[in-house]
Design a protein around this motif. Sequence first.
Motif, PDB file in Angstrom:
ATOM      1  N   ARG A 296       0.868  -1.179   0.000  1.00  0.00           N
ATOM      2  CA  ARG A 296       0.000   0.000   0.000  1.00  0.00           C
ATOM      3  C   ARG A 296       0.904   1.228   0.000  1.00  0.00           C
ATOM      4  NH1 ARG A 296      -5.783  -0.462   2.288  1.00  0.00           N
ATOM      5  NH2 ARG A 296      -5.898  -1.308   0.201  1.00  0.00           N
ATOM      6  N   LYS A 297       0.740   2.055  -1.029  1.00  0.00           N
ATOM      7  CA  LYS A 297       1.611   3.221  -1.194  1.00  0.00           C
ATOM      8  C   LYS A 297       1.435   4.199  -0.042  1.00  0.00           C
ATOM      9  CE  LYS A 297       2.962   1.752  -5.263  1.00  0.00           C
ATOM     10  NZ  LYS A 297       4.338   1.242  -5.474  1.00  0.00           N
ATOM     11  N   LYS A 298       2.489   4.975   0.226  1.00  0.00           N
ATOM     12  CA  LYS A 298       2.440   5.923   1.338  1.00  0.00           C
ATOM     13  C   LYS A 298       1.402   7.011   1.118  1.00  0.00           C
ATOM     14  CE  LYS A 298       6.284   8.858  -0.225  1.00  0.00           C
ATOM     15  NZ  LYS A 298       7.610   9.416   0.172  1.00  0.00           N
ATOM     16  N   SER A 299       0.994   7.224  -0.146  1.00  0.00           N
ATOM     17  CA  SER A 299      -0.044   8.214  -0.448  1.00  0.00           C
ATOM     18  C   SER A 299      -1.439   7.686  -0.141  1.00  0.00           C
ATOM     19  CB  SER A 299       0.033   8.615  -1.917  1.00  0.00           C
ATOM     20  OG  SER A 299      -0.122   7.476  -2.758  1.00  0.00           O
ATOM     21  N   GLN A 300      -1.556   6.375   0.133  1.00  0.00           N
ATOM     22  CA  GLN A 300      -2.839   5.759   0.442  1.00  0.00           C
ATOM     23  C   GLN A 300      -2.975   5.560   1.951  1.00  0.00           C
ATOM     24  OE1 GLN A 300      -1.940   2.314  -2.116  1.00  0.00           O
ATOM     25  NE2 GLN A 300      -3.761   2.841  -3.299  1.00  0.00           N
ATOM     26  N   THR A 301      -4.216   5.351   2.408  1.00  0.00           N
ATOM     27  CA  THR A 301      -4.445   5.102   3.828  1.00  0.00           C
ATOM     28  C   THR A 301      -3.913   3.736   4.209  1.00  0.00           C
ATOM     29  OG1 THR A 301      -6.455   6.437   3.723  1.00  0.00           O
ATOM     30  CG2 THR A 301      -6.177   5.023   5.655  1.00  0.00           C
TER      31      THR A 301
END
Length: 203
Positions: free
Chosen positions: A87-92
């Motif tokens: 899960r990308k750092k831009s996602q929750t």
Amino acid sequence: TVESLSWSSNGATLLVVVRSDQGLLSPLIIQGQTVTPLIIGNGKLQSIKWSHDDPGRLVATTLESNGNQAIWLVSANGGSPSIIFTRKKSQTAVASTLLKENLIFLSTPKATTTIIEVLTPSIVKTKQLFELSEGPYNFLPSPSPYFTLVNKKDGRLVVTEEDGTILHTIAADHASWAASGPPSLIAWDDLELNLLTISEGSA
């Protein structure tokens, strides 16, 4: 400092998670007299849990140096852990995971709700199952076709069906399901213990 202790589903292997003075978590597997450290990549361990029904597997989440969150499948019997999902750092970030029946279930808090998803490791794809109220929620072990989750914000335990239908909600932060007989569980917190039953035909 020991952070947590938990047994594999067959009661043969103990998982010990230790927290260092710097706040880092380190998992250890104890089988008989043998103690084996689990090395899960190079990131910071966030959580690690046994599979609900496979005594040889665990699911772990780590925070990687690039800020992404990685979800791993881990063998308790040796072998290299494998990243199943990122899960990308831009996602929750995922708040909690549950591994059962070769599927990984994810609890992800949003602004006003919590999304419960299923991740199929073989195709590395998530699918939303249902939504709950604002969380975050932590999965507790539970047999199919049920989920047991604790809302860490208000300290309430929720029992749902696979489609999100709520069967019980009660002030509790621990639960233990009956090993046999009609589906039922004991739920408790520091003040109260309750026996919850699942009515016939509810699942």
